[in-house]
Write an enzyme that holds these catalytic residues in place. Structure first.
Site, PDB file in Angstrom:
ATOM      1  N   GLU A  47      -1.796   1.079   4.518  1.00 13.87           N
ATOM      2  CA  GLU A  47      -2.407   2.265   3.510  1.00 13.87           C
ATOM      3  C   GLU A  47      -3.883   1.696   3.289  1.00 13.87           C
ATOM      4  OE1 GLU A  47       1.654   3.374   3.349  1.00 13.87           O
ATOM      5  OE2 GLU A  47       0.468   1.297   3.183  1.00 13.87           O
ATOM      6  N   HIS A  70       1.698   8.045   1.668  1.00 14.12           N
ATOM      7  CA  HIS A  70       3.346   7.996   1.425  1.00 14.12           C
ATOM      8  C   HIS A  70       3.422   7.871  -0.100  1.00 14.12           C
ATOM      9  CE1 HIS A  70       7.559   8.383   1.917  1.00 14.12           C
ATOM     10  NE2 HIS A  70       7.579   7.138   1.880  1.00 14.12           N
ATOM     11  N   HIS A 281     -22.018  -9.852 -12.691  1.00 11.32           N
ATOM     12  CA  HIS A 281     -20.904 -10.484 -12.102  1.00 11.32           C
ATOM     13  C   HIS A 281     -20.627 -11.701 -12.941  1.00 11.32           C
ATOM     14  CE1 HIS A 281     -18.176 -12.054  -8.557  1.00 11.32           C
ATOM     15  NE2 HIS A 281     -17.401 -11.680  -9.771  1.00 11.32           N
ATOM     16  N   GLY A 410     -16.413  -5.192  -4.593  1.00 10.53           N
ATOM     17  CA  GLY A 410     -16.039  -6.613  -4.225  1.00 10.53           C
ATOM     18  C   GLY A 410     -14.366  -6.767  -3.717  1.00 10.53           C
TER      19      GLY A 410
END
Length: 538
Positions: A47, A70, A281, A410
């Site tokens: 997925e 799902h 960051h 990221g």
């Protein structure tokens, strides 16, 4: 009688959403069994890869993509990829199968317990229809919500027995609905912003991914040229909003307070368009702005505008705002520094013999320069070699909108599946995916989808046997004794061939040239593993 299933497919068709990305489970089968022949189903083996392909597809088309997962387990597997889609403002309609409506409260196997809470806070809206007759309206709300500024993912959980129920007569109204947002800034606000810019002695532009999403790149060029303003790309750039070959282009701002302030010193007005202010960051504290500098912020996201620590913000659609500002500012002479920069649109093809001596591994900068010199001018680049981002922006010449994609949060695993999605969305341009060996393992199953649907992406794996970006941070944080920094012994050629993708290995620049030219001539996906040095510019 029109069933909910039939009405849902017709709703998707009316909005041009005829490609479905998914990995089905039992709860999804009643929906998928009714898929019309004019729809295309793109299967991913995990997925995360499913959502990554849809993310790339939606970003490249500028339209919402449809995802079918799902229940809770499939949604959980996709959550890492969903983080990137959220921060990229990617319009996705994500559906998940739910158990039979009457059994949900029993928490039978494969129930999606508290389905609307599961994907938050990484979606704009999450819903589970209150009854079968509300399914199509809920899907309609989802696709409109996904596309309105700021665009983003929306999640809908549907009990699988709802699909066979009667849709109801009100569905016809949903098929004809269109929702649009106002066109742009008022003239008075445009005049105010233009007045501030005209009065500035040394204005500078900082452009973000939403400029590229809005395809406002050309208007951004006009704005920069009329202002005589240099242009930076916002930190941790997930798209390229300005041609890197233009003499005004200065590069990508670092994701630190001090680093940004240093680069903006000398400018009295900073205009940020289509990006947060700012997405930092590494912790590198300091003053948010140089003394005497004023910041203006134009964003399509009210959340970004509200949480910024400085600046005057305007929330508006990006495309019309950039076009209006470009017309409103007073033209200035072209700066002499631009002419002095010379021709920035020149290929740098390294000496092919450079990789033959002195080291068993190639330098990433030489690898990227070789790719740039041989790639088509309109190539689309998907980058997830996170330790070589600095080298990438220094080497790769990008001229057109929609030329660059990078994980917006990221989160690893975006690159390989996103490249497949982008190539599906833009078959006229060749997609080149530059992927680190650490990153590749998060999305490696996308190779199967590329082979299955003959999606001709060129995957270039920069293999240095380590998590390069992580090792860079370990150096800064004095944590090189931490475990898990290296990933040696992975044979990507064997892995690719196992998934059905032709592959080869390049240990010299001459090998790389031959392999890359062969890959570009192919009509199928190809993977090239390149052995590179462990250290590069971040």
């Amino acid at each position: 009688m029109t069933t909910v299933n039939e009405a849902a497919w017709e709703l998707l068709r009316r909005h041009g959403m005829t490609t479905v990305f998914g990995n089905p489970g039992s709860n999804e089968l009643p929906f998928l069994a009714g898929m019309p022949e004019d729809f295309r189903y793109v299967l991913g083996l995990h997925e995360g890869a499913v959502l990554g392909m849809a993310d790339g597809f939606a970003q490249a088309t500028g339209r919402p993509a449809f995802v079918n997962l799902h229940a809770a387990s499939g949604t959980g597997n996709a959550m890492g990829a969903l983080t990137n889609a959220w921060y990229a403002h990617t319009p996705l309609v994500i559906t998940a199968g739910q158990q039979v409506r009457s059994t949900i409260g029993q928490e039978v196997m494969l129930s999606n317990v508290d389905a609307t809470l599961l994907p938050r806070p990484l979606v704009k809206h999450a819903a589970e229809p209150t009854c079968a007759q509300d399914v199509v309206r809920t899907l309609s709300q989802a696709l409109h919500t996904a596309t309105l500024d700021p665009a983003g993912p929306v999640y809908v959980s549907v009990p699988y027995d709802d699909w066979s129920a009667e849709a109801g007569t009100d569905t016809a109204h949903l098929l004809e609905r269109r929702v649009t947002i106002g066109g742009g800034l008022a003239e008075a606000e445009i005049a105010r912003l233009a007045g501030v810019l005209d009065a500035a002695t040394a204005p500078v532009l900082v452009l973000g991914p939403d400029v590229d999403s809005a395809r406002a790149n050309d208007d951004a060029v006009v704005l920069a040229e009329r202002l005589g303003a240099d242009v930076w790309v916002a930190p941790s750039a997930s798209r390229c909003p300005f041609p890197t070959v233009h003499p005004a282009f200065r590069g990508v701002l670092p994701a630190s307070v001090t680093g940004i302030t240093e680069r903006l010193t000398g400018h009295d007005v900073v205009l940020v368009i289509g990006a947060p202010v700012f997405r930092y960051h590494q912790y590198d504290p300091g003053e948010y702005l140089p003394t005497g500098t004023r910041l203006l912020h134009v964003s399509c996201d009210p959340g970004e505008a509200a949480r910024a620590p400085m600046g005057d913000a305007v929330v508006t659609p990006i495309g019309p705002a950039v076009a209006a500002l470009a017309k409103a500012v007073t033209p200035r002479p072209e700066p002499e520094r631009w002419a002095a920069a010379g021709d920035t649109d020149v290929a740098r093809l390294p000496d092919a013999a450079a990789g033959d001596a002195g080291s068993e591994r190639l330098v990433a900068a030489d690898v990227l320069a070789t790719l740039d010199a041989l790639a088509p001018e309109d190539a689309v680049w998907v980058n997830e070699a996170t330790s070589t981002v600095g080298d990438f922006w220094a080497a790769i010449r990008m001229r057109r909108p929609g030329s660059y994609y990078f994980p917006a949060s990221g989160g690893l695993g975006f690159g390989m599946p996103a490249a497949v999605g982008v190539q599906l969305a833009d078959p006229e341009r060749r997609v080149i995916a530059v992927i680190g060996d650490g990153s590749a393992n998060y999305g490696i199953t996308a190779l199967w989808s590329a082979a299955r649907y003959r999606v001709p992406v060129v995957f270039v794996i920069l293999s240095n046997g380590t998590y390069g970006a992580l090792r860079g941070f370990a150096t800064k944080l004095d944590a090189l004794n931490a475990p898990g920094l290296d990933v040696p012994g992975i044979d990507f050629v064997a892995l690719a061939e196992g998934y059905g993708v032709p592959a080869g290995r390049a240990s010299t620049l001459a090998d790389l040239r031959t392999a890359f030219e062969t890959a570009l001539a192919a009509q199928t996906p190809v993977l090239i593993e390149v052995t590179t040095e462990a250290l590069a510019r971040m």
